[in-house]
Design an enzyme around this catalytic site. Structure first.
Site, PDB file in Angstrom:
ATOM      1  N   HIS A 128      -2.523   9.513   2.533  1.00 46.74           N
ATOM      2  CA  HIS A 128      -2.682   8.147   3.030  1.00 46.74           C
ATOM      3  C   HIS A 128      -3.227   7.290   1.888  1.00 46.74           C
ATOM      4  O   HIS A 128      -3.941   7.772   1.027  1.00 46.74           O
ATOM      5  CB  HIS A 128      -3.661   8.172   4.205  1.00 46.74           C
ATOM      6  CG  HIS A 128      -3.747   6.903   4.988  1.00 46.74           C
ATOM      7  ND1 HIS A 128      -4.469   5.803   4.559  1.00 46.74           N
ATOM      8  CD2 HIS A 128      -3.236   6.561   6.205  1.00 46.74           C
ATOM      9  CE1 HIS A 128      -4.389   4.843   5.461  1.00 46.74           C
ATOM     10  NE2 HIS A 128      -3.644   5.268   6.472  1.00 46.74           N
ATOM     11  N   ASP A 205      -9.412  14.870   4.324  1.00 38.10           N
ATOM     12  CA  ASP A 205      -9.125  13.761   5.240  1.00 38.10           C
ATOM     13  C   ASP A 205      -8.646  14.382   6.554  1.00 38.10           C
ATOM     14  O   ASP A 205      -7.528  14.880   6.648  1.00 38.10           O
ATOM     15  CB  ASP A 205      -8.050  12.861   4.628  1.00 38.10           C
ATOM     16  CG  ASP A 205      -7.575  11.774   5.583  1.00 38.10           C
ATOM     17  OD1 ASP A 205      -8.030  11.725   6.742  1.00 38.10           O
ATOM     18  OD2 ASP A 205      -6.702  10.977   5.171  1.00 38.10           O
ATOM     19  N   GLN A 208      -6.163  13.054  11.217  1.00 37.22           N
ATOM     20  CA  GLN A 208      -5.100  13.482  12.124  1.00 37.22           C
ATOM     21  C   GLN A 208      -5.323  14.899  12.665  1.00 37.22           C
ATOM     22  O   GLN A 208      -4.476  15.403  13.402  1.00 37.22           O
ATOM     23  CB  GLN A 208      -3.740  13.409  11.416  1.00 37.22           C
ATOM     24  CG  GLN A 208      -3.365  12.039  10.909  1.00 37.22           C
ATOM     25  CD  GLN A 208      -3.145  11.023  12.020  1.00 37.22           C
ATOM     26  OE1 GLN A 208      -2.926  11.377  13.178  1.00 37.22           O
ATOM     27  NE2 GLN A 208      -3.227   9.744  11.685  1.00 37.22           N
ATOM     28  N   LYS A 231      -9.250   7.082  16.298  1.00 38.55           N
ATOM     29  CA  LYS A 231      -8.134   8.009  16.502  1.00 38.55           C
ATOM     30  C   LYS A 231      -8.511   9.147  17.458  1.00 38.55           C
ATOM     31  O   LYS A 231      -7.672   9.992  17.772  1.00 38.55           O
ATOM     32  CB  LYS A 231      -7.666   8.589  15.161  1.00 38.55           C
ATOM     33  CG  LYS A 231      -7.090   7.540  14.204  1.00 38.55           C
ATOM     34  CD  LYS A 231      -6.585   8.188  12.930  1.00 38.55           C
ATOM     35  CE  LYS A 231      -6.241   7.149  11.863  1.00 38.55           C
ATOM     36  NZ  LYS A 231      -5.071   6.330  12.214  1.00 38.55           N
ATOM     37  N   CYS A 374       1.367   3.750   5.735  1.00 38.34           N
ATOM     38  CA  CYS A 374       0.348   3.831   4.671  1.00 38.34           C
ATOM     39  C   CYS A 374       0.554   5.056   3.792  1.00 38.34           C
ATOM     40  O   CYS A 374      -0.400   5.635   3.263  1.00 38.34           O
ATOM     41  CB  CYS A 374      -1.067   3.829   5.250  1.00 38.34           C
ATOM     42  SG  CYS A 374      -1.491   2.307   6.107  1.00 38.34           S
TER      43      CYS A 374
END
Length: 422
Positions: A128, A205, A208, A231, A374
């Site tokens: 991202h 990261d 997700q 999220k 992104c």
């Protein structure tokens, strides 16, 4: 919430999400843009409202009853997040505005102070923008060099290439746990083990992954991990930075001002203990408390159950998409049970632009993403201008997938009719 074996998770929780029960353009809403942001259950919304209605006050500063209650709820949310990701200490959880700020915190506090000319930072081509741009800033200021892991033919992270990039010059590896475009689940524990052999630090990261599967920072072995509340059924404006205690202790403050101080003199200041050293100014109090409520909500359902149900949805989504000959899905295929990738599909449809697909699907009440998500470098790497993306959550259903597939077929047929003779 009361759960039974006979009903799916979605059947049991959909009434908790008021936004899902509306019409868009005269059609029942089908919300398939969960990788961009999740919807919020009443339990979280009520928690946020209760804060503002019943005990709105600043934290850590007042001795009056409202301030004490707000402080207690705010710090209780930190405990909940620490338990959710299995941090070794509550001091290892820093509240930020979002995952982007969390990455920037590490980049500026650790990166600017520890990297030198010739040091190497390893990222991947699937990152991202939030996990690329801050490191570009750092590299420009410090003289560090960015290197990028490429993809396998199956469009997953090329672990062999990663191992070739590792060297005694590697100081940092920063990679995504689950790609928001390819849907691949990267072997982050193995990445940490390999990187640590060279003395490199690792940032993950997890935007997700944390909302969709159990995530254990101690099992992964990462040095830092970031996630965004919005999220994972929490409000916007609240994020998470996990960092190993000894690393956070050694890092200087990111922002200066109130809250992060111990004492302030005219010529110098001393700083508060962790985690407050990194939480300058009035924090997003209500949002943090609501994040704690979102953690409670997800925990009550069970992250294992959420992951299993979303895998079933993934398998069904792919089965239906693969019946459409014009569709090309990016990233690895799931197995028959839907395991092996996240519950999202980024795809192209012959010569139809992703934005056109998304626009026409919206007229049918279906919300999907279109564009580069992104991940512009990844789209350039794949030699495509844009993809359409359907991303699922535990409150979605097979019936919604059927509605989406039917509308998608009709949309593709519509464009084929327009341009078929050209």
């Amino acid at each position: 919430m009361t759960f039974t074996q006979e009903r799916t998770i979605a059947d049991q929780v959909r009434l908790d999400f008021p936004i899902l029960h509306q019409e868009v353009n005269g059609k029942p809403l089908v919300y398939f843009d969960n990788a961009a942001t999740s919807q919020k259950p009443l339990f979280v919304l009520d928690t946020l409202r209760d804060y503002y209605e019943q005990y709105n006050a600043n934290v850590h500063r007042g001795v009056h009853t409202l301030s004490a209650k707000a402080t207690e709820a705010y710090e209780a949310a930190r405990d909940k997040v620490a338990a959710f990701v299995n941090a070794a200490s509550r001091q290892e959880i820093v509240f930020t505005r979002n995952a982007t700020e969390a990455i920037n915190l590490v980049a500026y506090s650790w990166g600017m102070n520890n990297l030198q000319p010739g040091d190497e930072i390893i990222l991947s081509v699937m990152e991202h923008h939030s996990n690329i741009v801050p490191w570009q800033f750092v590299a420009a200021k410090t003289g560090a060099v960015l290197k990028f892991v490429e993809l396998t033919p199956e469009e997953t992270l090329d672990l062999e290439h990663f191992q070739k990039l590792l060297s005694d010059k590697t100081r940092l590896v920063s990679v995504v746990h689950v790609s928001n475009t390819l849907g691949c689940i990267n072997p982050v524990a193995e990445i940490c083990t390999l990187a640590h052999k060279y003395g490199a630090k690792v940032l993950i990261d997890a935007c997700q992954s944390v909302p969709h599967m159990p995530v254990d920072v101690q099992q992964i072995g990462c040095d830092w991990l970031v996630a965004s509340g919005h999220k994972m059924c929490a409000p916007t404006g609240i994020g998470i930075l996990y960092g190993k205690l000894e690393l956070l202790q050694a890092m200087p403050p990111f922002l200066g001002g109130g809250e992060m101080i111990a004492e302030v003199f005219l010529d110098h200041s001393t700083y508060a203990d962790l985690p407050h050293k990194f939480e300058a100014g009035t924090p997003a109090i209500g949002e943090a408390i609501a994040l704690g409520a979102a953690v409670d909500y997800l925990t009550k359902i069970g992250m294992d159950k959420i992951h299993t149900y979303e895998a079933e949805l993934t398998a069904y989504l792919f089965q239906q998409l693969e019946k459409i000959p014009q569709i090309r899905i990016y990233g690895p295929k799931p197995n028959a049970q839907g395991e092996g990738r996240a519950a999202l599909a980024a795809f192209t449809a012959a010569e139809v632009h992703a934005n056109d697909l998304s626009t026409l699907l919206d007229t049918e009440g279906i919300a999907i993403r279109s564009g580069h998500h992104c991940t512009q470098p990844l789209h350039r790497y794949l030699k495509i201008p844009a993809t359409a993306r359907a991303s699922l959550s535990f409150y979605n259903t097979r019936e919604e997938i059927d509605v989406f597939i039917k509308a998608l077929k009709e949309t593709i047929d519509f464009f084929s009719g327009l341009f078929g003779d050209e």
